[in-house]
Design an enzyme around this catalytic site. Sequence first.
Site, mmCIF file in Angstrom:
data_model
loop_
_atom_site.group_PDB
_atom_site.id
_atom_site.type_symbol
_atom_site.label_atom_id
_atom_site.label_comp_id
_atom_site.label_asym_id
_atom_site.label_seq_id
_atom_site.Cartn_x
_atom_site.Cartn_y
_atom_site.Cartn_z
ATOM 1 N N CYS A 84 97.279 53.244 27.268
ATOM 2 C CA CYS A 84 96.817 51.867 27.159
ATOM 3 C C CYS A 84 96.995 51.145 28.480
ATOM 4 O O CYS A 84 97.823 51.518 29.305
ATOM 5 C CB CYS A 84 97.580 51.124 26.069
ATOM 6 N N CYS A 90 108.113 56.541 33.744
ATOM 7 C CA CYS A 90 107.414 57.730 33.249
ATOM 8 C C CYS A 90 106.834 58.547 34.398
ATOM 9 O O CYS A 90 105.974 58.063 35.149
ATOM 10 C CB CYS A 90 106.302 57.313 32.295
ATOM 11 N N ASP A 101 96.741 69.226 37.071
ATOM 12 C CA ASP A 101 97.830 68.250 37.030
ATOM 13 C C ASP A 101 98.856 68.573 35.964
ATOM 14 O O ASP A 101 100.050 68.343 36.140
ATOM 15 C CB ASP A 101 97.288 66.838 36.820
ATOM 16 N N CYS A 143 107.012 63.240 23.341
ATOM 17 C CA CYS A 143 107.257 61.968 24.012
ATOM 18 C C CYS A 143 107.280 60.866 22.971
ATOM 19 O O CYS A 143 106.422 60.829 22.087
ATOM 20 C CB CYS A 143 106.167 61.681 25.043
ATOM 21 N N CYS A 200 111.774 59.287 33.912
ATOM 22 C CA CYS A 200 112.046 59.834 32.581
ATOM 23 C C CYS A 200 111.533 61.266 32.520
ATOM 24 O O CYS A 200 110.372 61.536 32.840
ATOM 25 C CB CYS A 200 111.370 58.991 31.500
ATOM 26 N N CYS A 252 110.201 64.607 28.034
ATOM 27 C CA CYS A 252 109.267 65.628 27.554
ATOM 28 C C CYS A 252 109.443 66.960 28.269
ATOM 29 O O CYS A 252 108.904 67.983 27.829
ATOM 30 C CB CYS A 252 107.832 65.132 27.697
#
Length: 607
Positions: free
Chosen positions: A31, A300, A424, A460, A511, A514
């Site tokens: 978002c 993130c 990526d 996540c 972070c 994940c």
Amino acid sequence: MAGRQASILPRSGREDSRRLIRIDDGPRDQCGVIGLMLEPEQSASRPIVDGLRALQHRGQSSTGVTTLQMAKTESGIVLDAALHTRILKGLAHRFYGATTIPDEGNGGRNGHRYNLLDEVLVGSAGIGHVRYCTAGSAEVVDAQPVARRINDAFEMSFSFNGNVANMIEIKERLAPDHEFRGNGDGEVLAVILASELRRHGNLEKAFAALQNQVDGAYSIVVITTRGELAAFRDQYGFRPLNLGRSEDGHYMFASETVALDKLGYGYTRPVKPGEMVLVTDDGKSIASWHIGEQKQPKFCQFEPVYFSMPNSDFEGVRISDVRFRLGEELARAHFSWLIDAPPEVKTSYVIIPVPETSRNAASGMSNVLGILVREGLLKNRYPKRGEDRNFIKQPGAERTNGASEKFSPDAAVIAGKNLILVEDSIVRGDTMTGIAEMARRSGAKSVAVCVTEPEIKYPCFYGIDIANRNELIAAKLAGPEAVKKRLGVDDVFFITLEQLRRAIGLGDKICTGCLTGDYPTPKARELSKLMLGPGFTGRYTEVKTEQIRAWASRPRKQRQKPDDSRPSDWRQEKDDGDDRGQTEVLLDEEPAHDAVGVYRHEEVSTR
């Protein structure tokens, strides 16, 4: 302003104007948020939509705009104010040329169509949102901005980027007093913020109360009929939020600095973790407060690696520079023998980026190895399912066939060459499997894959669509060898966590939940432990916590169900059927304005 006075309605005249505008046939696709305030005689709607277009890569399910229209005295006192909101399903460009027929109760005239940007979304300030749904459905009912009435003289509209890890518990606690229209966490946060504004009367205390209740990631923009535009970021700063300033002194918020650049705003700084920034005085004055306990930031790492645009700045670091360094790290770690290889060996290799986000990393590898970068994969600009990003498609067959729909190989570049494909990230593996098949058919001699993201093994809880560990190829398979076999390639090399930290340049301020399963917040840690039990195959956003706990505590044999079976207490996914013509849902807190209520497909047209 005088020419628009008639559309600022008394409270009693707004009951029939609560509408969400729904447009079908949009692509179903993290978002992005934006907020700005201009001079009273200026219009905010078009700059907001232009800014949202710069953030479109962050979400393609829906686009929403709220504008604030105010009547003020010469000394700046607000006499009357109204919020106007419209939400369209799909991409931001649909706002251009879109029209609507308002109800009689909203001052409309039968047969006359009103232009959304020029005649409906009026006002000199506003917020906007592009959505990719990590919680809730892709339907407009879960879209943003979300409006709430605080009292008869006070309304707000709210948008955020992030994810609420303890959303289920919050909804269960609030359910006796609040009827929720949808399943999105934006509505949950809006209910909390409205309740706390009603209790405390100011945004600073309301945000502090929200912070104490919510576990998760939230970068928030909110606008109120008091003439306030505010931004607030969670204590860890998981999701990005930036502050910019124009040459004439107006301030603006945006998820990425690329939106600031688009509108001619200079990048000032990020909104700090745990900081509230308040904009007033027609956008030219700001004040800020740090709210709550100061935490070690946990930005993130997926933002610089994948989500953000390369020409954005991320916590003071240029995204394109990060990705270039990621490529250099991979080249030195896995292909150092090619650095001094003879020319005939080097020419047998070619570096091919997987469009779009891997191009800078491919350039970094080329810089180290002295091997050419070629565009061996061409992206279809008009794929069958719309212009969306494959990672953020909704689960299912849409993503499985994404490679063949989005890319076509250039056999003249590929044939007879040893390929170094630069990607990526590999989350589920579907896209890379398809790309490897295309490379083989095009005559590749060998295929090696270099990945600028470490192996993703855990879900996540902070806004990336990885809610089920069983979706992750690195979690399902035992190491790179097994992943290599599944993808159908000769080699696969993932960047290490140490190399990732070095390339991003923010040390421990990222972070890695994940990647390592080590989450900063307590609810995420609890959910992760519950989901690691054998046989658990669901998404944490779909079930109540006690149901997850009960399922995870069952004897192992009871939990080993066939793939197409689920425990009897599992909540099935909501049917996303056509909802045209459904009746309005009445809430305990009456929606503030015309953004909430019935969805009427036929009342909007776009050219």
